[in-house]
Design a protein around this motif. Sequence first.
Motif, PDB file in Angstrom:
ATOM      1  N   ALA A  15      -5.695  51.582   4.490  1.00  0.00           N
ATOM      2  CA  ALA A  15      -4.413  52.093   3.994  1.00  0.00           C
ATOM      3  C   ALA A  15      -3.301  51.078   4.246  1.00  0.00           C
ATOM      4  O   ALA A  15      -2.441  50.846   3.375  1.00  0.00           O
ATOM      5  CB  ALA A  15      -4.082  53.423   4.661  1.00  0.00           C
ATOM      6  N   GLY A  16      -3.325  50.446   5.416  1.00  0.00           N
ATOM      7  CA  GLY A  16      -2.306  49.443   5.731  1.00  0.00           C
ATOM      8  C   GLY A  16      -2.406  48.246   4.807  1.00  0.00           C
ATOM      9  O   GLY A  16      -1.396  47.720   4.327  1.00  0.00           O
ATOM     10  N   THR A  17      -3.625  47.811   4.546  1.00  0.00           N
ATOM     11  CA  THR A  17      -3.832  46.672   3.654  1.00  0.00           C
ATOM     12  C   THR A  17      -3.392  47.022   2.238  1.00  0.00           C
ATOM     13  O   THR A  17      -2.740  46.220   1.562  1.00  0.00           O
ATOM     14  CB  THR A  17      -5.313  46.251   3.675  1.00  0.00           C
ATOM     15  OG1 THR A  17      -5.679  45.936   5.015  1.00  0.00           O
ATOM     16  CG2 THR A  17      -5.551  45.059   2.781  1.00  0.00           C
ATOM     17  N   ALA A  18      -3.742  48.223   1.803  1.00  0.00           N
ATOM     18  CA  ALA A  18      -3.363  48.647   0.457  1.00  0.00           C
ATOM     19  C   ALA A  18      -1.844  48.699   0.313  1.00  0.00           C
ATOM     20  O   ALA A  18      -1.283  48.278  -0.713  1.00  0.00           O
ATOM     21  CB  ALA A  18      -3.970  50.009   0.151  1.00  0.00           C
ATOM     22  N   THR A  19      -1.173  49.186   1.338  1.00  0.00           N
ATOM     23  CA  THR A  19       0.294  49.249   1.298  1.00  0.00           C
ATOM     24  C   THR A  19       0.894  47.849   1.242  1.00  0.00           C
ATOM     25  O   THR A  19       1.813  47.580   0.460  1.00  0.00           O
ATOM     26  CB  THR A  19       0.831  50.002   2.534  1.00  0.00           C
ATOM     27  OG1 THR A  19       0.252  51.315   2.566  1.00  0.00           O
ATOM     28  CG2 THR A  19       2.337  50.109   2.509  1.00  0.00           C
ATOM     29  N   ALA A  20       0.377  46.936   2.058  1.00  0.00           N
ATOM     30  CA  ALA A  20       0.894  45.572   2.071  1.00  0.00           C
ATOM     31  C   ALA A  20       0.687  44.894   0.720  1.00  0.00           C
ATOM     32  O   ALA A  20       1.579  44.211   0.203  1.00  0.00           O
ATOM     33  CB  ALA A  20       0.215  44.767   3.180  1.00  0.00           C
ATOM     34  N   VAL A  21      -0.498  45.075   0.132  1.00  0.00           N
ATOM     35  CA  VAL A  21      -0.788  44.465  -1.162  1.00  0.00           C
ATOM     36  C   VAL A  21       0.107  45.065  -2.243  1.00  0.00           C
ATOM     37  O   VAL A  21       0.656  44.340  -3.082  1.00  0.00           O
ATOM     38  CB  VAL A  21      -2.290  44.630  -1.517  1.00  0.00           C
ATOM     39  CG1 VAL A  21      -2.558  44.247  -2.956  1.00  0.00           C
ATOM     40  CG2 VAL A  21      -3.142  43.816  -0.575  1.00  0.00           C
ATOM     41  N   SER A  22       0.268  46.380  -2.207  1.00  0.00           N
ATOM     42  CA  SER A  22       1.107  47.042  -3.196  1.00  0.00           C
ATOM     43  C   SER A  22       2.557  46.539  -3.108  1.00  0.00           C
ATOM     44  O   SER A  22       3.191  46.263  -4.133  1.00  0.00           O
ATOM     45  CB  SER A  22       1.061  48.554  -2.969  1.00  0.00           C
ATOM     46  OG  SER A  22       1.989  49.202  -3.802  1.00  0.00           O
ATOM     47  N   VAL A  25       2.769  42.985  -4.549  1.00  0.00           N
ATOM     48  CA  VAL A  25       2.703  43.000  -6.012  1.00  0.00           C
ATOM     49  C   VAL A  25       4.046  43.459  -6.592  1.00  0.00           C
ATOM     50  O   VAL A  25       4.543  42.884  -7.567  1.00  0.00           O
ATOM     51  CB  VAL A  25       1.540  43.892  -6.499  1.00  0.00           C
ATOM     52  CG1 VAL A  25       1.618  44.149  -7.991  1.00  0.00           C
ATOM     53  CG2 VAL A  25       0.207  43.270  -6.134  1.00  0.00           C
ATOM     54  N   SER A  26       4.636  44.470  -5.988  1.00  0.00           N
ATOM     55  CA  SER A  26       5.927  44.970  -6.478  1.00  0.00           C
ATOM     56  C   SER A  26       7.013  43.896  -6.377  1.00  0.00           C
ATOM     57  O   SER A  26       7.799  43.709  -7.302  1.00  0.00           O
ATOM     58  CB  SER A  26       6.363  46.199  -5.677  1.00  0.00           C
ATOM     59  OG  SER A  26       5.474  47.265  -5.898  1.00  0.00           O
ATOM     60  N   ARG A  27       7.028  43.170  -5.248  1.00  0.00           N
ATOM     61  CA  ARG A  27       8.022  42.114  -5.090  1.00  0.00           C
ATOM     62  C   ARG A  27       7.799  40.994  -6.094  1.00  0.00           C
ATOM     63  O   ARG A  27       8.740  40.446  -6.661  1.00  0.00           O
ATOM     64  CB  ARG A  27       7.980  41.557  -3.656  1.00  0.00           C
ATOM     65  CG  ARG A  27       8.683  42.438  -2.640  1.00  0.00           C
ATOM     66  CD  ARG A  27       8.861  41.707  -1.323  1.00  0.00           C
ATOM     67  NE  ARG A  27       7.612  41.280  -0.735  1.00  0.00           N
ATOM     68  CZ  ARG A  27       6.872  41.968   0.131  1.00  0.00           C
ATOM     69  NH1 ARG A  27       7.274  43.158   0.514  1.00  0.00           N
ATOM     70  NH2 ARG A  27       5.751  41.480   0.624  1.00  0.00           N
ATOM     71  N   ARG A  28       6.549  40.637  -6.319  1.00  0.00           N
ATOM     72  CA  ARG A  28       6.241  39.575  -7.278  1.00  0.00           C
ATOM     73  C   ARG A  28       6.664  39.980  -8.684  1.00  0.00           C
ATOM     74  O   ARG A  28       7.254  39.194  -9.424  1.00  0.00           O
ATOM     75  CB  ARG A  28       4.741  39.254  -7.243  1.00  0.00           C
ATOM     76  CG  ARG A  28       4.406  38.047  -8.113  1.00  0.00           C
ATOM     77  CD  ARG A  28       2.934  37.740  -8.156  1.00  0.00           C
ATOM     78  NE  ARG A  28       2.390  37.551  -6.818  1.00  0.00           N
ATOM     79  CZ  ARG A  28       1.106  37.666  -6.516  1.00  0.00           C
ATOM     80  NH1 ARG A  28       0.226  37.972  -7.447  1.00  0.00           N
ATOM     81  NH2 ARG A  28       0.684  37.474  -5.291  1.00  0.00           N
ATOM     82  N   GLN A  29       6.381  41.230  -9.063  1.00  0.00           N
ATOM     83  CA  GLN A  29       6.782  41.711 -10.386  1.00  0.00           C
ATOM     84  C   GLN A  29       8.305  41.722 -10.530  1.00  0.00           C
ATOM     85  O   GLN A  29       8.836  41.334 -11.564  1.00  0.00           O
ATOM     86  CB  GLN A  29       6.231  43.123 -10.639  1.00  0.00           C
ATOM     87  CG  GLN A  29       4.783  43.164 -11.023  1.00  0.00           C
ATOM     88  CD  GLN A  29       4.539  42.484 -12.361  1.00  0.00           C
ATOM     89  OE1 GLN A  29       5.398  42.410 -13.221  1.00  0.00           O
ATOM     90  NE2 GLN A  29       3.327  41.964 -12.527  1.00  0.00           N
ATOM     91  N   ALA A  30       8.987  42.157  -9.490  1.00  0.00           N
ATOM     92  CA  ALA A  30      10.456  42.185  -9.543  1.00  0.00           C
ATOM     93  C   ALA A  30      11.001  40.768  -9.706  1.00  0.00           C
ATOM     94  O   ALA A  30      11.961  40.543 -10.454  1.00  0.00           O
ATOM     95  CB  ALA A  30      11.014  42.832  -8.285  1.00  0.00           C
ATOM     96  N   GLY A  31      10.381  39.798  -9.042  1.00  0.00           N
ATOM     97  CA  GLY A  31      10.797  38.404  -9.188  1.00  0.00           C
ATOM     98  C   GLY A  31      10.569  37.887 -10.591  1.00  0.00           C
ATOM     99  O   GLY A  31      11.410  37.182 -11.151  1.00  0.00           O
ATOM    100  N   ARG A  32       9.460  38.236 -11.172  1.00  0.00           N
ATOM    101  CA  ARG A  32       9.181  37.799 -12.553  1.00  0.00           C
ATOM    102  C   ARG A  32      10.163  38.422 -13.536  1.00  0.00           C
ATOM    103  O   ARG A  32      10.631  37.771 -14.460  1.00  0.00           O
ATOM    104  CB  ARG A  32       7.746  38.161 -12.935  1.00  0.00           C
ATOM    105  CG  ARG A  32       6.718  37.287 -12.271  1.00  0.00           C
ATOM    106  CD  ARG A  32       5.326  37.663 -12.692  1.00  0.00           C
ATOM    107  NE  ARG A  32       4.332  36.852 -11.978  1.00  0.00           N
ATOM    108  CZ  ARG A  32       3.044  37.100 -11.972  1.00  0.00           C
ATOM    109  NH1 ARG A  32       2.560  38.138 -12.645  1.00  0.00           N
ATOM    110  NH2 ARG A  32       2.215  36.330 -11.304  1.00  0.00           N
TER     111      ARG A  32
END
Length: 101
Positions: A15-22, A25-32
Amino acid sequence: MAGLLRGVVRTAAVAGTATAVSNRVSRRQAGRWAQQEGPPAEQQSAPPPPPQPVAPASAAVPIADEMSSRIDQLKELGALKEQGILTEAEFAEQKSRILGT
């Protein structure tokens, strides 16, 4: 009991890994998306220069009035000295009193 604890730890790790990855991904998308939209409006134009401080007119008027009053007094003293009404010592004394020295 050990199996149960191992299962809980594994679930927490996943769950911790999934949260970190999510989040990543959200930050990367916001940057794009931000790159596609262009720089923010703040960066597109320079901010206006700060306003120049202005001395209050009410403060300048008494100073100017005081200065012209002193000049007028000194002129009157000079005239009295020229007429012989004041001596050089009296003139110097009154002049220093007006000028505050």
